[in-house]
Design an enzyme around this catalytic site. Structure first.
Site, mmCIF file in Angstrom:
data_model
loop_
_atom_site.group_PDB
_atom_site.id
_atom_site.type_symbol
_atom_site.label_atom_id
_atom_site.label_comp_id
_atom_site.label_asym_id
_atom_site.label_seq_id
_atom_site.Cartn_x
_atom_site.Cartn_y
_atom_site.Cartn_z
ATOM 1 N N HIS A 1 8.737 -2.235 -24.864
ATOM 2 C CA HIS A 1 9.010 -3.678 -24.829
ATOM 3 C C HIS A 1 7.728 -4.409 -24.438
ATOM 4 C CE1 HIS A 1 12.001 -7.056 -23.409
ATOM 5 N NE2 HIS A 1 10.896 -7.572 -23.946
ATOM 6 N N HIS B 1 5.473 -7.653 -26.174
ATOM 7 C CA HIS B 1 5.209 -8.632 -27.242
ATOM 8 C C HIS B 1 3.703 -8.688 -27.378
ATOM 9 C CE1 HIS B 1 9.363 -10.226 -27.057
ATOM 10 N NE2 HIS B 1 9.263 -9.795 -25.814
ATOM 11 N N GLU C 1 18.836 -11.224 -20.693
ATOM 12 C CA GLU C 1 17.633 -11.516 -19.878
ATOM 13 C C GLU C 1 18.007 -12.691 -18.962
ATOM 14 O OE1 GLU C 1 14.263 -12.893 -22.164
ATOM 15 O OE2 GLU C 1 12.883 -12.740 -20.457
ATOM 16 N N ASP D 1 6.586 -6.408 -21.140
ATOM 17 C CA ASP D 1 7.010 -7.649 -21.800
ATOM 18 C C ASP D 1 5.816 -8.476 -22.302
ATOM 19 O OD1 ASP D 1 8.953 -9.312 -22.838
ATOM 20 O OD2 ASP D 1 9.589 -10.161 -20.926
ATOM 21 N N ASP D 2 5.224 -9.285 -21.436
ATOM 22 C CA ASP D 2 4.079 -10.138 -21.804
ATOM 23 C C ASP D 2 3.018 -10.013 -20.716
ATOM 24 O OD1 ASP D 2 5.287 -11.737 -24.183
ATOM 25 O OD2 ASP D 2 6.798 -11.879 -22.603
HETATM 26 N N1 LIG Z 1 10.637 -12.249 -22.257
HETATM 27 C C1 LIG Z 1 10.874 -12.775 -23.450
HETATM 28 N N2 LIG Z 1 12.123 -13.137 -23.783
HETATM 29 C C2 LIG Z 1 12.374 -13.677 -24.964
HETATM 30 N N3 LIG Z 1 11.448 -13.890 -25.892
HETATM 31 C C3 LIG Z 1 10.191 -13.540 -25.614
HETATM 32 N N4 LIG Z 1 9.065 -13.643 -26.351
HETATM 33 C C4 LIG Z 1 8.064 -13.161 -25.605
HETATM 34 N N5 LIG Z 1 8.514 -12.770 -24.420
HETATM 35 C C5 LIG Z 1 9.839 -12.986 -24.393
HETATM 36 ZN ZN LIG Z 2 10.590 -9.542 -24.278
#
Ligand SMILES: Nc1ncnc2[nH]cnc12
Ligand SMILES: [Zn+2]
Length: 349
Positions: free
Chosen positions: A25, A27, A208, A286-287
């Protein structure tokens, strides 16, 4: 079998850092560091509404998912050419290598780019070339998962999937991301059915910020193979039972949840409870450029805050490998490497 109890707790951080693991996971647009945003802005002559890297970084104070997404889409505006997508992904792979990631499944958001006039081919070919080089030059197995933006319509998602078809062999699955509340999984039933027809793996962000009903919808309507996040499942005992019984993998992202105020403190995170309930939990970033840490930072900080142990470290790493969409032979080899890594720590004692 190695003796997990023979691993002294003070060696846990080293073990967490060195153990082979998969990231399921991430992005890839969320790995774009401020320094690279500014470098690409200069290269592509894109104006940014921030004076410098420090000013941009200081804007990274989020109150919820939407407050983050607004900045995340603005950051992605510097990506125009195939080489930009390559450079972004390559920077991630170098970090992943340092974190002993052996397998990475990268989400990408084509609609964020095609809406700005960027060609689908530039997006996919740049990312795909970086995945190939990650394999040959860094030994990381990597694949792409095309995500639909859930704040847009299903017709737009369907058109995006068709537009990506000339590059069908460059991605292994589809996902669903962006603003969750108000955009339930059911909205995307047809496009996920089409993706399944095409033999693509299916995953979706659910639970989430959104309610347990969105997780039920992702399972029953979208027929996903993994739930991204899923932390809100804790509020529905029947759903927890279903997730445990089916061993449906959840790709949990603790630092993301902290930065987006899903939990007030990392010590309040429910990852330990979900592991205890027998769910198939994996840990992810995630990011990472926005949330203050890559994969090992997520492991290290979460283990410290929740007082998790070596047994749980093994379980999380094993889950990440088993829940990946990699070929079985690769999974088998990484599981062997994982066991050997733990064995090494147990024997040195
Ligand atoms: N945590 C996240 N939840 C939903 N969309 C995303 N796009 C990038 N990060 C995200
Ligand atoms: Zn995500």
């Amino acid at each position: 079998m190695f003796k997990v109890h023979a691993i002294p707790p003070e060696r846990l951080p080293e073990l967490l850092s060195l153990m082979p693991k998969a990231e399921l996971h991430i992005h890839i647009e969320g790995s774009l560091e401020p320094e690279l945003i500014f470098a690409l802005a200069k290269r592509n002559d894109v104006q940014l509404p921030y004076a410098d890297v420090a000013a941009l970084r200081s804007a990274y104070a989020f109150t919820n998912l939407q407050s983050f997404l607004d900045l995340y889409y603005a950051g992605a505006s510097v990506l125009l050419h195939e080489q930009d997508f390559y450079d972004m992904a390559w920077a991630y792979f170098e970090k992943a290598k340092a974190d002993h990631v052996v397998r990475a499944e990268l989400f990408f958001d084509p609609q964020t780019h095609t809406a700005r006039g960027v060609a689908m081919g530039a997006v996919i070919e740049g990312l795909s070339r970086a995945c190939r080089d990650a394999h040959t030059q860094l030994g990381i197995s990597a694949d792409l998962i095309l995500c639909f933006l859930r704040h847009l319509s299903e017709d737009e998602a369907l058109a995006t999937l068709e537009e990506a078809m000339p590059w069908r062999e460059h991605f292994i699955g589809v996902g669903l991301d962006s603003s969750e509340l108000g955009h339930p999984p059911e909205k995307f039933a047809r496009v996920f059915a089409r993706a399944r027809e095409l033999g693509l793996h299916c995953v979706a962000h659910a639970g989430e910020e959104g309610p347990p009903a969105y997780i039920w919808g992702a399972l029953d309507v979208l027929q996903v193979e993994r739930i991204d996040h899923g932390v809100q499942a804790i509020h529905d005992a029947g759903l927890m039972q279903r997730l445990a019984d089916s061993q449906m993998p959840l790709t949990v992202c603790p630092l993301s949840n902290l930065k987006l105020c899903v939990f007030k403190n990392l010590a309040d995170h429910n990852l330990g409870q979900m592991l205890d309930a027998g769910l198939c939990i994996t840990l992810n970033s995630d990011d990472p450029a926005y949330f203050g840490g890559y994969l090992n930072d997520n492991y290290l900080q979460t283990f410290a805050a929740l007082h998790l142990n070596a047994q749980q470290a093994y379980k999380l790493a094993a889950n990440s490998i088993e829940a990946s969409f990699a070929p079985e032979a690769d999974k088998h080899r990484w599981m062997h490497e994982l066991k050997a890594c733990f064995q090494g720590f147990a024997e040195q004692d």
